[in-house]
Design an enzyme around this catalytic site. Structure first.
Site, mmCIF file in Angstrom:
data_model
loop_
_atom_site.group_PDB
_atom_site.id
_atom_site.type_symbol
_atom_site.label_atom_id
_atom_site.label_comp_id
_atom_site.label_asym_id
_atom_site.label_seq_id
_atom_site.Cartn_x
_atom_site.Cartn_y
_atom_site.Cartn_z
ATOM 1 N NE ARG A 14 -3.672 2.077 2.837
ATOM 2 C CZ ARG A 14 -3.371 2.776 3.888
ATOM 3 N NH1 ARG A 14 -2.346 2.486 4.837
ATOM 4 N NH2 ARG A 14 -4.205 3.528 4.350
ATOM 5 C CD GLU A 113 -6.565 6.753 9.513
ATOM 6 O OE1 GLU A 113 -6.334 5.758 9.866
ATOM 7 O OE2 GLU A 113 -6.067 7.821 9.962
ATOM 8 C CD GLU A 215 -3.639 3.819 8.094
ATOM 9 O OE1 GLU A 215 -3.616 4.149 9.404
ATOM 10 O OE2 GLU A 215 -3.857 4.357 7.126
#
Length: 269
Positions: A14, A113, A215
């Protein structure tokens, strides 16, 4: 490090990408780490190891997370329609550059996020219509290059079920279609393992999209047991946050792997 990770069973990398990180207030003033040029180089290394690429657009010159979603300097002062167009064109340009060099992303995150929104103040969650428009602009930018690339929406709400549902329902009601839901899970901010487990269980009952714990760092064994055992049909994987240098990292400061690497050998087996 990419070769070493591949040898221990990792199959996806990522990468974050910032708009202009070389800016004075950017991620890497004067150096530009994690800009498009460096991302193109990293993508070659990833694909050379036979691994897949998840590209994470922050839509900022620096870190974007629930506490900060700073608008890129180049987009300051734009009217909303211009902002939407700029975000779409930027997304399209980055994805096209990766595809043209033969290293297309396999999956793309539209924002990082973004449960509190992105590209503030225009895309703050208090303006859900505008937030949805910006998400859709990013999705359009990807699809116009390659509609086979999977789209991820990523929220930092590992253990917060009600807030996850509220956010998803608002965005989906405004036409934001996606392929994978990304969750962050750090116990410091997102509750206990039981909260994460409860949230995943309820989400897979409510929505058709698979989930990726995109994450995490702590509770490695427990988090991966959820992915590979308990929810193996709907929790499609995990992405450890910065395994070389953050929190429970799996390399020491001299670049040598430590005991935590053996945990990943178990998962690979």
């Amino acid at each position: 490090p990419i070769e070493i990770l591949g040898d221990h069973g990792f199959n996806y990398i990522r990468l974050r990408v910032f708009n202009n990180p070389e800016n004075e207030r950017g991620y890497a003033p004067g150096e530009g780490w994690c800009d498009l040029g460096n991302t193109l180089l990293m993508a070659k290394r990833i694909k050379a190891e036979g691994m897949k690429l998840l590209l994470d657009f922050h839509y900022s010159d620096t870190w974007a997370d629930p506490q900060k979603q700073f608008k890129p300097k180049a987009w300051e002062g734009l009217e909303f329609d211009e902002l939407r167009s700029s975000l779409k064109q930027y997304t399209q340009r980055v994805v096209a550059a990766l595809s043209e060099q033969g290293t297309p992303p396999d999956m793309v995150q539209i924002g990082n996020e973004i449960n509190h929104g992105m590209v503030w103040p225009d895309g703050h969650i208090s303006h859900p219509d505008h937030l949805a428009e910006l998400i859709l602009a990013g999705i359009e930018g990807v699809n116009e290059v390659d509609s086979s690339i999977q789209i991820m929406l990523h929220v930092a709400l590992g253990g917060q079920h009600d807030e996850t549902v509220l956010w998803l329902d608002q965005m989906m009601a405004r036409g934001c279609e996606f392929d994978v839901l990304g969750l962050s899970f750090y116990p410091k901010w997102h509750g206990q393992l039981s909260d994460l487990k409860s949230n995943i269980y309820k989400l897979i009952q409510r929505y058709p999209q698979p989930i990726c714990l995109v994450e995490y760092s702590h509770l490695k064994q427990e988090v991966n047991d959820l992915a590979f055992t308990e929810f193996k049909d709907r929790l499609i994987g995990t992405c450890i946050w910065e395994p070389l240098n953050t929190w429970e990292k799996i390399f020491d400061r001299d670049g040598k792997s430590n005991e935590l690497m053996k945990v990943y050998d178990q998962f690979s087996n």
